[in-house]
Motif scaffolding. Structure first.
Motif, PDB file in Angstrom:
ATOM      1  N   PHE A  12       0.917  -1.759 -12.794  1.00 50.05           N
ATOM      2  CA  PHE A  12       0.658  -3.368 -12.298  1.00 50.05           C
ATOM      3  C   PHE A  12       1.597  -3.443 -11.127  1.00 50.05           C
ATOM      4  O   PHE A  12       0.756  -4.254 -10.135  1.00 50.05           O
ATOM      5  CB  PHE A  12       1.235  -4.097 -13.454  1.00 50.05           C
ATOM      6  N   GLY A  13       2.546  -2.794 -10.994  1.00 47.67           N
ATOM      7  CA  GLY A  13       3.246  -3.111  -9.757  1.00 47.67           C
ATOM      8  C   GLY A  13       2.624  -2.508  -8.691  1.00 47.67           C
ATOM      9  O   GLY A  13       2.555  -3.095  -7.395  1.00 47.67           O
ATOM     10  N   ILE A  14       1.958  -1.313  -8.814  1.00 51.58           N
ATOM     11  CA  ILE A  14       1.375  -0.463  -7.702  1.00 51.58           C
ATOM     12  C   ILE A  14       0.344  -1.538  -7.048  1.00 51.58           C
ATOM     13  O   ILE A  14      -0.039  -1.549  -5.945  1.00 51.58           O
ATOM     14  CB  ILE A  14       0.966   0.905  -8.065  1.00 51.58           C
ATOM     15  N   GLY A  15      -0.652  -1.882  -8.341  1.00 50.84           N
ATOM     16  CA  GLY A  15      -1.907  -2.673  -7.978  1.00 50.84           C
ATOM     17  C   GLY A  15      -1.424  -4.193  -6.974  1.00 50.84           C
ATOM     18  O   GLY A  15      -1.913  -4.426  -6.231  1.00 50.84           O
ATOM     19  N   THR A  16      -0.400  -4.703  -7.722  1.00 54.30           N
ATOM     20  CA  THR A  16      -0.037  -5.889  -7.206  1.00 54.30           C
ATOM     21  C   THR A  16       0.605  -5.777  -5.672  1.00 54.30           C
ATOM     22  O   THR A  16       0.009  -6.443  -4.812  1.00 54.30           O
ATOM     23  CB  THR A  16       1.247  -6.521  -8.053  1.00 54.30           C
ATOM     24  N   MET A  17       1.320  -4.679  -5.430  1.00 52.48           N
ATOM     25  CA  MET A  17       1.891  -4.443  -3.878  1.00 52.48           C
ATOM     26  C   MET A  17       0.651  -4.040  -3.029  1.00 52.48           C
ATOM     27  O   MET A  17       0.639  -4.275  -2.080  1.00 52.48           O
ATOM     28  CB  MET A  17       2.712  -3.468  -4.135  1.00 52.48           C
ATOM     29  N   GLY A  18      -0.491  -3.308  -3.544  1.00 56.06           N
ATOM     30  CA  GLY A  18      -1.619  -3.001  -2.901  1.00 56.06           C
ATOM     31  C   GLY A  18      -2.435  -4.322  -2.418  1.00 56.06           C
ATOM     32  O   GLY A  18      -2.655  -4.442  -1.328  1.00 56.06           O
ATOM     33  N   PHE A  19      -2.293  -5.399  -3.502  1.00 57.11           N
ATOM     34  CA  PHE A  19      -3.056  -6.457  -3.144  1.00 57.11           C
ATOM     35  C   PHE A  19      -2.302  -7.415  -1.992  1.00 57.11           C
ATOM     36  O   PHE A  19      -2.920  -7.742  -1.089  1.00 57.11           O
ATOM     37  CB  PHE A  19      -3.251  -7.335  -4.157  1.00 57.11           C
ATOM     38  N   ILE A  20      -0.916  -7.340  -2.296  1.00 48.85           N
ATOM     39  CA  ILE A  20      -0.115  -7.963  -1.250  1.00 48.85           C
ATOM     40  C   ILE A  20      -0.449  -7.453   0.296  1.00 48.85           C
ATOM     41  O   ILE A  20      -0.556  -8.287   1.051  1.00 48.85           O
ATOM     42  CB  ILE A  20       1.347  -7.981  -1.539  1.00 48.85           C
ATOM     43  N   ASP A  21      -0.311  -6.025   0.137  1.00 49.58           N
ATOM     44  CA  ASP A  21      -0.512  -5.499   1.651  1.00 49.58           C
ATOM     45  C   ASP A  21      -1.894  -5.745   2.006  1.00 49.58           C
ATOM     46  O   ASP A  21      -1.774  -5.833   3.172  1.00 49.58           O
ATOM     47  CB  ASP A  21      -0.306  -3.873   1.240  1.00 49.58           C
ATOM     48  N   GLU A  22      -2.804  -5.571   1.089  1.00 48.74           N
ATOM     49  CA  GLU A  22      -4.091  -5.774   1.699  1.00 48.74           C
ATOM     50  C   GLU A  22      -4.301  -7.128   2.136  1.00 48.74           C
ATOM     51  O   GLU A  22      -4.979  -7.404   3.211  1.00 48.74           O
ATOM     52  CB  GLU A  22      -5.044  -5.430   0.500  1.00 48.74           C
ATOM     53  N   ILE A  23      -4.180  -8.057   1.427  1.00 42.84           N
ATOM     54  CA  ILE A  23      -4.368  -9.739   1.547  1.00 42.84           C
ATOM     55  C   ILE A  23      -3.577 -10.038   2.904  1.00 42.84           C
ATOM     56  O   ILE A  23      -4.132 -10.712   3.708  1.00 42.84           O
ATOM     57  CB  ILE A  23      -4.275 -10.400   0.388  1.00 42.84           C
ATOM     58  N   VAL A  24      -2.265  -9.663   2.773  1.00 44.67           N
ATOM     59  CA  VAL A  24      -1.276 -10.247   3.958  1.00 44.67           C
ATOM     60  C   VAL A  24      -1.362  -9.517   5.198  1.00 44.67           C
ATOM     61  O   VAL A  24      -1.864 -10.054   6.391  1.00 44.67           O
ATOM     62  CB  VAL A  24       0.022 -10.393   3.468  1.00 44.67           C
ATOM     63  N   GLY A  51      -8.548  -1.778  -1.631  1.00 42.34           N
ATOM     64  CA  GLY A  51      -8.765  -2.673  -2.579  1.00 42.34           C
ATOM     65  C   GLY A  51      -9.184  -2.355  -4.019  1.00 42.34           C
ATOM     66  O   GLY A  51      -8.770  -2.938  -4.956  1.00 42.34           O
ATOM     67  N   ALA A  52     -10.265  -1.520  -3.890  1.00 46.44           N
ATOM     68  CA  ALA A  52     -10.768  -1.099  -5.157  1.00 46.44           C
ATOM     69  C   ALA A  52      -9.829  -0.381  -5.983  1.00 46.44           C
ATOM     70  O   ALA A  52      -9.630  -0.453  -7.166  1.00 46.44           O
ATOM     71  CB  ALA A  52     -12.051  -0.132  -5.005  1.00 46.44           C
ATOM     72  N   PHE A  53      -8.976   0.425  -5.225  1.00 47.03           N
ATOM     73  CA  PHE A  53      -7.894   1.248  -5.904  1.00 47.03           C
ATOM     74  C   PHE A  53      -6.897   0.353  -6.529  1.00 47.03           C
ATOM     75  O   PHE A  53      -6.281   0.536  -7.625  1.00 47.03           O
ATOM     76  CB  PHE A  53      -7.353   2.181  -4.937  1.00 47.03           C
ATOM     77  N   ALA A  54      -6.433  -0.929  -5.795  1.00 48.03           N
ATOM     78  CA  ALA A  54      -5.545  -1.907  -6.191  1.00 48.03           C
ATOM     79  C   ALA A  54      -5.984  -2.467  -7.326  1.00 48.03           C
ATOM     80  O   ALA A  54      -5.002  -2.691  -8.402  1.00 48.03           O
ATOM     81  CB  ALA A  54      -5.177  -2.686  -5.084  1.00 48.03           C
ATOM     82  N   TRP A  55      -7.263  -2.581  -7.451  1.00 49.46           N
ATOM     83  CA  TRP A  55      -8.037  -3.242  -8.727  1.00 49.46           C
ATOM     84  C   TRP A  55      -7.708  -2.493  -9.742  1.00 49.46           C
ATOM     85  O   TRP A  55      -7.362  -2.748 -10.919  1.00 49.46           O
ATOM     86  CB  TRP A  55      -9.466  -3.823  -8.225  1.00 49.46           C
ATOM     87  N   PHE A  56      -8.068  -1.353  -9.766  1.00 50.83           N
ATOM     88  CA  PHE A  56      -8.059  -0.135 -11.026  1.00 50.83           C
ATOM     89  C   PHE A  56      -6.590  -0.055 -11.423  1.00 50.83           C
ATOM     90  O   PHE A  56      -6.325  -0.132 -12.624  1.00 50.83           O
ATOM     91  CB  PHE A  56      -8.485   1.155 -10.392  1.00 50.83           C
TER      92      PHE A  56
END
Length: 148
Positions: A12-24, A51-56
Motif C-alpha cells: 500500500f505504501g509503494i502504491g501510494t507513493m507511486g501515485f503521489i509521484d505520478e500525480i504531483v 500508474g498501472a503498477f501503482a494501482w496493482f
C-alpha cells in the motif's frame, strides 16, 4: 500474521507513493516522465505503465488488508509503519536507482538538481526511519499483549 500486516502495508505504501509521484511530479508539475530518454509520447506511455503498477501495488495491499480484517489479525501500528516504510523505500529506490544509477529520469531538469535530490532522498530516509520505529513499536506491543 504479522508478516501479512507488513506486506499489506509495504504494498500500500509503494502504491501510494507511486501515485503521489505520478500525480504531483509527472502530471501537475510536469517535471519529468517515468522514462525521459525518448520522445514525449514514450514518456507518457511509461507514465501510464507506472500508474498501472501503482494501482496493482495499492490494490494488492488492500486485498491483504481486507483479509487481515476478516481474520481479525489486523495490527494498525504494524500496518501503518509498513506503509510509511514502503513509501520511503520506494522513494529512496526512485531517487537513487532510477534518478542516479539508471538515469531514466531526474526529479527535475534544472542546473542545480542536487538540492532536489537531497530533499527527495533525505525525506525518503526519514520515512524509512519512522516506519522502522513504528514497526518496532508494533512488535513491542504484540509481545506485551502476549505476556498478559
Amino acid at each position: 500474521m504479522s508478516k501479512r500486516n507488513i506486506w499489506a502495508g509495504i504494498l500500500f505504501g509503494i502504491g501510494t507513493m507511486g501515485f503521489i509521484d505520478e500525480i504531483v511530479f509527472h502530471q501537475l508539475l510536469q517535471w519529468h516522465h517515468f522514462y525521459d530518454r525518448s520522445t514525449t509520447e514514450i514518456g507518457i506511455i511509461s507514465d501510464g505503465l507506472f500508474g498501472a503498477f501503482a494501482w496493482f501495488a495499492t490494490i494488492g495491499g488492500l486485498f491483504l488488508l481486507a483479509d487481515l480484517k476478516r481474520r481479525n489479525r489486523f495490527n494498525a501500528l504494524r500496518f501503518w509503519g509498513a506503509v510509511v516504510l514502503g513509501a520511503g523505500a520506494f522513494q529512496l529506490y526512485d531517487g537513487l536507482i532510477q534518478h542516479k544509477i539508471l538515469r531514466i529520469h531526474q526529479i527535475r531538469y534544472v542546473d542545480n538538481v542536487i538540492i532536489y535530490d537531497l530533499v527527495w532522498n533525505l525525506s525518503a530516509a526519514i520515512m524509512i526511519m519512522i516506519g522502522i520505529i513504528m514497526l518496532r513499536s508494533g512488535n513491542k506491543k504484540d509481545r506485551e499483549g502476549e505476556a498478559v
